[in-house]
Design an enzyme around this catalytic site. Sequence first.
Site, PDB file in Angstrom:
ATOM      1  N   GLY A  71       0.717  -1.217  -0.063  1.00 60.97           N
ATOM      2  CA  GLY A  71      -0.001   0.133  -0.048  1.00 60.97           C
ATOM      3  C   GLY A  71       0.833   1.221  -0.070  1.00 60.97           C
ATOM      4  N   THR A  72       1.782   1.354   0.719  1.00 61.28           N
ATOM      5  CA  THR A  72       2.760   2.348   0.928  1.00 61.28           C
ATOM      6  C   THR A  72       3.433   2.913  -0.510  1.00 61.28           C
ATOM      7  OG1 THR A  72       3.416   2.063   3.004  1.00 61.28           O
ATOM      8  CG2 THR A  72       4.849   3.501   1.758  1.00 61.28           C
ATOM      9  N   ASN A 151      -7.866   3.698   8.954  1.00 58.68           N
ATOM     10  CA  ASN A 151      -7.265   2.656   9.483  1.00 58.68           C
ATOM     11  C   ASN A 151      -7.218   2.637  11.003  1.00 58.68           C
ATOM     12  OD1 ASN A 151      -5.117   4.714   8.849  1.00 58.68           O
ATOM     13  ND2 ASN A 151      -3.967   3.642   9.943  1.00 58.68           N
ATOM     14  N   GLN A 179      -7.507   0.064   3.925  1.00 57.34           N
ATOM     15  CA  GLN A 179      -8.088  -0.613   5.071  1.00 57.34           C
ATOM     16  C   GLN A 179      -9.546  -0.954   4.458  1.00 57.34           C
ATOM     17  OE1 GLN A 179      -7.869  -2.336   8.095  1.00 57.34           O
ATOM     18  NE2 GLN A 179      -6.328  -0.763   8.212  1.00 57.34           N
ATOM     19  N   SER A 199      -3.569  -3.325  -0.532  1.00 58.08           N
ATOM     20  CA  SER A 199      -2.694  -4.136  -0.251  1.00 58.08           C
ATOM     21  C   SER A 199      -3.189  -5.188   0.266  1.00 58.08           C
ATOM     22  CB  SER A 199      -1.874  -3.322   1.005  1.00 58.08           C
ATOM     23  OG  SER A 199      -0.693  -4.249   1.561  1.00 58.08           O
ATOM     24  N   HIS A 201      -1.841  -7.746   2.479  1.00 60.34           N
ATOM     25  CA  HIS A 201      -1.753  -8.245   3.767  1.00 60.34           C
ATOM     26  C   HIS A 201      -2.989  -7.917   4.782  1.00 60.34           C
ATOM     27  CE1 HIS A 201      -0.054  -5.012   6.531  1.00 60.34           C
ATOM     28  NE2 HIS A 201       0.209  -4.491   5.132  1.00 60.34           N
ATOM     29  N   THR A 237      11.380  -7.152 -11.391  1.00 66.02           N
ATOM     30  CA  THR A 237      10.734  -8.399 -11.411  1.00 66.02           C
ATOM     31  C   THR A 237       9.340  -8.697 -10.727  1.00 66.02           C
ATOM     32  OG1 THR A 237      12.892  -9.411 -12.072  1.00 66.02           O
ATOM     33  CG2 THR A 237      10.955 -10.788 -11.345  1.00 66.02           C
ATOM     34  N   CYS A 325       4.531   3.864  17.454  1.00 65.25           N
ATOM     35  CA  CYS A 325       5.358   3.604  18.421  1.00 65.25           C
ATOM     36  C   CYS A 325       7.205   3.942  18.113  1.00 65.25           C
ATOM     37  CB  CYS A 325       5.315   2.031  18.850  1.00 65.25           C
ATOM     38  SG  CYS A 325       6.319   1.732  20.237  1.00 65.25           S
TER      39      CYS A 325
END
Length: 386
Positions: A71-72, A151, A179, A199, A201, A237, A325
């Site tokens: 996503g980034t 998110n 999200q 994304s 994941h 690739t 964090c």
Amino acid sequence: MEPIYLDHAATSPVHPEVIQAMLPYYEEQFGNPSSIHQFGRRARQGVDEARGTIARLLQADPSEFIFTSGGTEADNLAIFGYAYQHRGKGNHIITSQVEHHAVLHACQELEHQGFEVTYVPVDQTGRVSVEDVRQALRDDTILVTLMYGNNEVGTIQPIAEIGALLQDHQAVLHTDAVQAFGAISIELDHLPVDMLSVSAHKINGPKGVGLLYVRDGIVLKPALYGGEQERKKRAGTENVAAIIGFAKAVEIAIANREERQKAYFDYCQTFFDQFQQEGVQFVMNGHQTWRLPHIFNVSFPGVHVEALLVNLDLAGIAASSGSACTAGSIEPSHVLVAMHGSDSELVTSGVRFSFGLGNTKEHVQWAAKETAKIVKRLQDQEAFIR
């Protein structure tokens, strides 16, 4: 009780069917999809079929998708790629104060390069006003980038209305749907966006793969050079196995979306009811109608989020502050600051529970009871100190 993972908005476990779909592309179909021999052709066929599957399910053309590392990168490619390519039309960009840092930091970098960025505010539910976007628009605005669903607090933005607002303006609309995708219905043939980031994941797919939807006719300056992959828009690739897994995860997410929505709304209600029953002081964060079903963000007055997260972890409950964090300390959530102000006690006591694969009603009921016990103890301690 076994540890319970309630941080699916951060990342999600890979679905067993996704793993099975990926394995052949690690073991047998390992060729480089740019190679012309049969090993390469089989890998290329897998990538093309995966792209076609995602395009069909999102109701768009396969040529409009660029696979990325996540996503980034998708957000960065949309923002930098469009800004650099179209700077001759203007140098003004509009975003919001509650975006993911992949968007906020990209916009801040563009400011260092001479672009002007307007960060529109949100109300106490975390929602952007269409009128605020309208007032922020200028003749030299070239890009509006607003997330689909937040998110941290789950608030859904009025993307369709903002897209309609831009129909007669030169600015294009990019939305970070990382999200929201898989949680709510997204059909690109009806959604007035020009670019959209996703994304894998977050939807029980593998880490390290995402995509950027780029509507036909939108031109971007590439961010990577060195090859002609992804129609010369993203060199390198392709991550073949991850792309195969991504497509499988999309299939599963869309097939059982309504069932999951119902379950997750029920889980949110379980937490809400348990807190009320136990007499816990709490405030729900986010919009209560326009919201993603799997995110339950709540602040507990009198409780510091660091202490709460540590106690939850000791009890076997994985949750999140939804904020960064750094060096062992949790920074105030920029989303909650935008919603409530930096001086609000709600900013330093907000916790995000997010649901997904593997969670059950029984798990959630137990977690809600344990959380209520921990919060009451911490609130009583704070009251005693005062």
